[in-house]
Design an enzyme around this catalytic site. Structure first.
Site, mmCIF file in Angstrom:
data_model
loop_
_atom_site.group_PDB
_atom_site.id
_atom_site.type_symbol
_atom_site.label_atom_id
_atom_site.label_comp_id
_atom_site.label_asym_id
_atom_site.label_seq_id
_atom_site.Cartn_x
_atom_site.Cartn_y
_atom_site.Cartn_z
ATOM 1 N N GLY A 217 -2.782 -0.032 11.127
ATOM 2 C CA GLY A 217 -2.478 0.324 9.735
ATOM 3 C C GLY A 217 -2.219 1.816 9.613
ATOM 4 N N GLY B 9 -6.815 3.060 14.743
ATOM 5 C CA GLY B 9 -8.195 2.640 14.503
ATOM 6 C C GLY B 9 -8.728 1.784 15.637
ATOM 7 N N THR C 112 -6.280 -0.224 17.895
ATOM 8 C CA THR C 112 -5.475 0.699 18.715
ATOM 9 C C THR C 112 -6.279 1.181 19.919
ATOM 10 O OG1 THR C 112 -4.376 1.446 16.719
ATOM 11 C CG2 THR C 112 -4.237 2.913 18.631
ATOM 12 N N ASP D 81 -10.249 3.336 6.814
ATOM 13 C CA ASP D 81 -11.535 2.630 6.728
ATOM 14 C C ASP D 81 -12.752 3.488 7.087
ATOM 15 O OD1 ASP D 81 -9.945 0.458 6.136
ATOM 16 O OD2 ASP D 81 -10.033 -0.382 8.147
ATOM 17 N N ARG E 139 -15.081 -4.298 -21.500
ATOM 18 C CA ARG E 139 -14.922 -5.306 -20.446
ATOM 19 C C ARG E 139 -15.669 -4.905 -19.178
ATOM 20 N NH1 ARG E 139 -8.467 -6.320 -21.471
ATOM 21 N NH2 ARG E 139 -8.746 -8.239 -22.650
ATOM 22 N N ARG F 219 -11.681 -3.132 5.343
ATOM 23 C CA ARG F 219 -11.851 -4.213 6.325
ATOM 24 C C ARG F 219 -13.306 -4.687 6.330
ATOM 25 N NH1 ARG F 219 -8.097 -5.894 10.102
ATOM 26 N NH2 ARG F 219 -6.897 -4.001 9.963
ATOM 27 N N GLY G 131 -18.386 6.935 -10.695
ATOM 28 C CA GLY G 131 -19.502 6.625 -11.593
ATOM 29 C C GLY G 131 -19.618 5.137 -11.884
ATOM 30 N N LYS H 131 -24.747 -1.195 -23.242
ATOM 31 C CA LYS H 131 -23.636 -0.740 -22.400
ATOM 32 C C LYS H 131 -22.789 -1.971 -22.116
ATOM 33 C CE LYS H 131 -22.778 1.767 -18.012
ATOM 34 N NZ LYS H 131 -21.622 1.076 -17.586
ATOM 35 N N ARG I 280 -3.270 3.102 0.896
ATOM 36 C CA ARG I 280 -2.772 3.506 2.215
ATOM 37 C C ARG I 280 -1.682 4.567 2.142
ATOM 38 N NH1 ARG I 280 -3.176 -1.216 5.760
ATOM 39 N NH2 ARG I 280 -1.100 -0.802 6.557
HETATM 40 O O1 F6P Z 1 -7.422 -0.842 8.581
HETATM 41 C C1 F6P Z 1 -6.758 -0.388 7.448
HETATM 42 C C2 F6P Z 1 -6.545 -1.507 6.468
HETATM 43 O O2 F6P Z 1 -5.867 -0.984 5.332
HETATM 44 C C3 F6P Z 1 -7.819 -2.253 6.043
HETATM 45 O O3 F6P Z 1 -8.542 -1.559 5.074
HETATM 46 C C4 F6P Z 1 -7.231 -3.548 5.553
HETATM 47 O O4 F6P Z 1 -8.172 -4.587 5.638
HETATM 48 C C5 F6P Z 1 -6.086 -3.779 6.505
HETATM 49 O O5 F6P Z 1 -5.748 -2.512 7.046
HETATM 50 C C6 F6P Z 1 -4.851 -4.383 5.891
HETATM 51 O O6 F6P Z 1 -3.922 -4.576 6.912
HETATM 52 P P1 F6P Z 1 -2.407 -4.922 6.659
HETATM 53 O O7 F6P Z 1 -1.729 -3.713 6.071
HETATM 54 O O8 F6P Z 1 -1.864 -5.249 8.004
HETATM 55 O O9 F6P Z 1 -2.380 -6.049 5.691
#
Ligand code: F6P
Length: 327
Positions: A15, A106, A109, A132, A167, A176, A190, A218, A260
């Site tokens: 990723g 990660g 890899t 992650d 709500r 992950r 918060g 609340k 991401r």
């Molecule tokens: O490892 C990074 C990550 O964004 C995780 O947080 C997530 O579970 C996963 O990759 C998602 O992977 P993909 O982009 O292949 O769906």
């Protein structure tokens, strides 16, 4: 200092994470400074198998430090999972006289890099690039800080509408199997409640907290859920809670891949720059089969075997803090 290493190939894999470009820039610039020839492999292990690589000069990494994603592109390679795929990848390295590799990614890899080293003996150093933050041997991974900032910005916006409508929002963040993003997002935004895989909080406990909030008038609450939580994702947890509390108007938001992308934060750019340089230094010192990380603000090299197999636990003080501040 090893005299053998002259030609180094770098790639990003798995990723993507904001700051990968800054890390690539640092590898190329630091490598050039030390007289190395740096090659960029496209699409991670896929490009390594296909022989898709080019020489990278200092000027090739101009104007990328602020960009999200990875200009070398990335992939999750199925073919590299087989011994035959790895043999083809190694042939590419041999054909281009590559002496060593730098892998930015990660857990997956580094698992591949470790096996590649064991099978073919090619020196590889890893740079932790994943939002992650789940790698043992580094306090932070590249992209984590940006992802948390992005998530907090999103939660701030949800807070406005949650407050207006009274709500309860269940907001799912990535990570992950780990709860680092959720925990930091929860504290930074918060939130009333944070659910992470590493803690043993239950639906009953969550329901009690929400009921207590209601008694204190609340009426809106933000619950941050790590995607890997043992209680399920945000949608499942919201359903279970709704079955027990019918007076709350419940909504679910999954922030998803928004986390991401985007320009890396200052912290991620500096971390990526330090680790890119550390990977080059590590290779020149003769290190291999290790990940360059940062522990207590100092560069540390951890064997891949530990980085991928040992578990990093979110700081317990932070877990306690999240609970105390939400009361
Ligand atoms: O490892 C990074 C990550 O964004 C995780 O947080 C997530 O579970 C996963 O990759 C998602 O992977 P993909 O982009 O292949 O769906």
């Amino acid at each position: 200092m090893s005299k053998d290493i002259k030609r180094v190939a770098v790639f990003t894999s798995g990723g993507d994470a904001p700051g990968m470009n800054a890390a690539l820039r640092a590898v190329v610039r630091s490598g050039s400074y030390h007289g190395l020839h740096i090659f960029g492999i496209k699409r991670g292990y896929e490009g390594m198998i296909d022989g898709d690589l080019d020489r990278l000069e200092r000027s090739d990494v101009s104007n990328i430090i602020h960009r999200g994603g990875t200009f070398l592109k990335t992939a999750r390679s199925e073919r590299f999972l087989s011994a035959e795929g790895r043999r083809q990848a190694y042939q590419t390295l041999v054909a281009h006289d590559i002496d060593a590799c730098i892998a930015i990614g990660g857990n997956g890899t580094f698992t591949g890099a470790h096996i590649m080293y064991e099978e073919h003996g090619i020196p590889i150093i890893g740079i932790p690039g994943t939002i992650d933050n789940d790698l043992f041997g580094t306090d932070y991974t590249i992209g984590f800080d940006t992802a948390v900032n992005t998530a907090i910005e999103a939660v701030d916006k949800i807070r406005d509408t949650a407050d207006s409508h009274n709500r309860v929002f269940f907001i799912e963040v990535m990570g992950r199997h780990a709860g680092f993003i959720a925990l930091n997002t929860g504290i930074g935004s918060g939130a009333a409640y944070v659910i992470i895989p590493e803690s043993s909080r239950s639906i009953d406990n969550l329901v009690e907290e929400l009921q207590m909030n209601a008694r204190r008038k609340k009426l809106f609450s933000l619950v941050i859920v790590a995607e890997g939580s043992n209680l399920g994702g945000a949608t499942q947890i919201a359903q279970k809670v709704q079955e027990q509390i019918d007076y709350y108007d419940i909504k679910v938001t999954i922030i998803g891949h928004l986390q991401r992308g985007g320009s890396p934060t200052a912290q991620d750019r500096v971390l990526a720059s330090r680790l890119g340089d550390a990977a080059i230094h590590g290779l020149l010192e003769g290190r291999k089969d290790v990940m360059a990380g940062i522990i207590n603000d100092k560069i540390a090299y951890t064997p891949f075997d530990d980085a991928i197999n040992k578990t990093k636990i979110p700081n317990e003080d932070l877990q306690r803090l999240a609970e105390i501040l939400a009361m």
